[in-house]
Enzyme design. Structure first.
Site, PDB file in Angstrom:
ATOM      1  N   SER A 120       1.057  -1.144   0.046  1.00 45.44           N
ATOM      2  CA  SER A 120       0.056   0.414  -0.267  1.00 45.44           C
ATOM      3  C   SER A 120       0.658   1.438   0.152  1.00 45.44           C
ATOM      4  O   SER A 120       1.378   1.417  -0.846  1.00 45.44           O
ATOM      5  CB  SER A 120      -0.958   0.369   0.674  1.00 45.44           C
ATOM      6  OG  SER A 120      -1.421   1.190   0.910  1.00 45.44           O
ATOM      7  N   HIS A 170       2.996  14.871   4.832  1.00 44.81           N
ATOM      8  CA  HIS A 170       2.590  15.808   5.001  1.00 44.81           C
ATOM      9  C   HIS A 170       3.217  16.911   6.013  1.00 44.81           C
ATOM     10  O   HIS A 170       3.265  16.583   7.011  1.00 44.81           O
ATOM     11  CB  HIS A 170       0.735  16.533   4.296  1.00 44.81           C
ATOM     12  CG  HIS A 170       0.605  15.806   3.840  1.00 44.81           C
ATOM     13  ND1 HIS A 170       0.705  15.794   1.873  1.00 44.81           N
ATOM     14  CD2 HIS A 170      -0.552  14.303   4.019  1.00 44.81           C
ATOM     15  CE1 HIS A 170      -0.401  15.427   1.672  1.00 44.81           C
ATOM     16  NE2 HIS A 170      -0.682  13.835   2.106  1.00 44.81           N
ATOM     17  N   CYS A 196      -0.428  -3.282   4.452  1.00 42.36           N
ATOM     18  CA  CYS A 196      -1.725  -5.040   3.564  1.00 42.36           C
ATOM     19  C   CYS A 196      -0.986  -6.177   4.433  1.00 42.36           C
ATOM     20  O   CYS A 196       0.257  -6.512   4.316  1.00 42.36           O
ATOM     21  CB  CYS A 196      -2.465  -4.965   2.472  1.00 42.36           C
ATOM     22  SG  CYS A 196      -3.035  -3.747   1.798  1.00 42.36           S
TER      23      CYS A 196
END
Length: 116
Positions: A61, A66, A81
């Protein structure tokens, strides 16, 4: 049944959040710590003194970040996952590299076949 864990973290009191190379290193260290499979790392730096947005694309994944250097704050998103990956180690690697003073986290079980 398919399952994964989505970890959302708020890192406060961080250093180096305007340094794209440092943010990239933090992502790469998090991937290695999680024992995940790195496909690519993409970053965007918003300019001198500005934040960085980055994502490590994984076979399992992603890990994204940020940053807001003016607030010493980074928003982190780790979604892996399967059960064999170490999300705690990934978060610790990011927190350590960015010298976070505080880490608040939330976890969400994701997937199909989960109990209601």
């Amino acid at each position: 049944m398919y399952t994964g864990t989505h970890l959302l973290a708020d890192l406060s009191g961080c250093s180096g959040l305007d340094d794209a190379a440092r943010v990239e290193l933090a992502l790469r260290e998090a991937v290695a710590a999680a024992s995940a499979t790195l496909l690519d790392v993409r970053l965007h730096h918003f300019g001198p003194g500005q934040g960085v947005t980055g994502v490590a694309l994984l076979a399992e994944s992603h890990i994204s970040i940020h940053t807001w250097p003016e607030h010493g704050y980074a928003a982190v998103d780790i979604f892996l996952c399967g059960q064999s990956h170490d999300l705690d180690a990934a978060l610790a690697a990011l927190s350590t590299r960015l010298e976070a003073g505080r880490c608040d986290e939330r976890r969400v079980a994701r997937g199909y076949g989960l109990p209601d």
